[in-house]
Design an enzyme around this catalytic site. Structure first.
Site, PDB file in Angstrom:
ATOM      1  N   ALA A 290      52.382  43.906  38.818  1.00 45.50           N
ATOM      2  CA  ALA A 290      51.884  45.080  38.503  1.00 45.50           C
ATOM      3  C   ALA A 290      52.719  46.087  39.325  1.00 45.50           C
ATOM      4  O   ALA A 290      51.883  46.312  40.997  1.00 45.50           O
ATOM      5  CB  ALA A 290      50.559  45.101  38.820  1.00 45.50           C
TER       6      ALA A 290
ATOM      7  N   LYS B 198      50.029  39.669  34.419  1.00 44.56           N
ATOM      8  CA  LYS B 198      49.700  40.981  34.777  1.00 44.56           C
ATOM      9  C   LYS B 198      50.163  41.461  35.844  1.00 44.56           C
ATOM     10  O   LYS B 198      50.129  41.932  36.841  1.00 44.56           O
ATOM     11  CB  LYS B 198      48.422  41.022  35.099  1.00 44.56           C
ATOM     12  CG  LYS B 198      47.236  40.326  34.024  1.00 44.56           C
ATOM     13  CD  LYS B 198      46.096  40.319  34.049  1.00 44.56           C
ATOM     14  CE  LYS B 198      44.835  40.886  33.213  1.00 44.56           C
ATOM     15  NZ  LYS B 198      44.632  39.133  32.729  1.00 44.56           N
TER      16      LYS B 198
END
Length: 267
Positions: free
Chosen positions: A96, A94
């Site tokens: 980011a 993930k």
């Protein structure tokens, strides 16, 4: 519109070598099950994957929660298991951050994710630069093909990944047809009319439970596949307390595959 082509048909026309390989693997093993193996020791991690390996097309890792991680002790045996059981690897990182930062996070550090993980994922919050940064890292790190999933929707209660955010994430995915292979989402994300064939992987799938105390919400296998899911992601349902990974692996594999056959009118 939900994609009702078979995995074989999609493999033949897909532009991503990662997606092609995954579709062919799914068809040959007759499975669309991804095992999410979130445990804290290398020994338990490898033991569970060895048990679940025959039933899965993909293993999803959170490699940074393993307390005794080492590349030689954790990753090398994982790669050996992936060859033994014929599955691919998805590190649920993930990402980011801005492109330059994720480039270093993906290729270097302790985990060196780009070296061993076929697929990883990213949020769309920082814009399309994240796709370019990760793609450059993959290209500079390995000759093996790599693929990226964008996080379009989440299964947790109260998630803000919906509506306009989801729409903008889909637009980011359109910036790279080969590297971005699909989404973490709860339904089909469209794109077919523009020539995209995105793989949809869905967490929060359960045959028994409806949720947990920390906001996870479960949907049934038939429900998610009928609305566009290509790969079901299952964690605690496979190896939680009182569950036998061999029994549950077979159970979820059959449920997922039967739902796929139904969706593609093969039964």
């Amino acid at each position: 519109m939900v994609n009702v082509q078979t995995y074989t048909q999609r493999a033949e026309s897909h532009q991503s070598p990662v997606a092609q390989r995954l579709f062919k693997l799914m068809d040959s093993k007759k499975t669309n099950l991804c095992a999410s193996v979130d445990v804290k020791t290398t020994s338990e991690f490898l033991s569970l994957i060895d048990k679940l390996g025959p039933y899965i097309c993909l293993v999803k890792t959170h490699i940074d929660i393993i307390d005794d991680f080492s590349y030689e002790g954790t990753i090398v045996p994982l790669l050996e298991l992936s060859k033994k059981h014929n599955f691919m690897i998805f590190e649920d990182r993930k990402f980011a951050d801005i492109g330059n930062t994720v480039k270093s996070q993906y290729s270097g550090g302790v985990y060196k994710i780009a070296q061993w993980s076929d697929i990883t994922n990213a949020h769309g919050v920082t814009g399309s630069g994240i796709v370019q940064g990760l793609k450059e890292a993959a290209r500079e790190t390995t000759d093996e093909p790599r693929g990226l999933l964008m996080l379009a929707e989440l299964s947790s209660k109260g998630s803000i990944a919906h509506g306009k955010y989801t729409e903008e994430t889909v637009e980011i995915a359109k910036t790279d047809k080969e590297f971005v292979i699909g989404f973490i989402a709860q339904r089909d994300m469209g794109g077919q009319d523009e020539g995209f064939d995105w793989i949809v992987m869905t967490p929060g799938v359960g045959l028994d439970d409806k949720g947990d105390s920390l906001g996870q919400q479960y949907r049934t296998v038939d429900e998610v596949v009928s609305t566009g899911t290509d790969i079901i992601i299952v964690g605690r349902g496979l190896f939680g307390k009182g569950r036998d990974p061999d029994v549950e692996g077979q159970r979820y594999r059959e449920a997922g595959w039967n739902a796929y056959l139904k969706k593609t009118s093969q039964v």
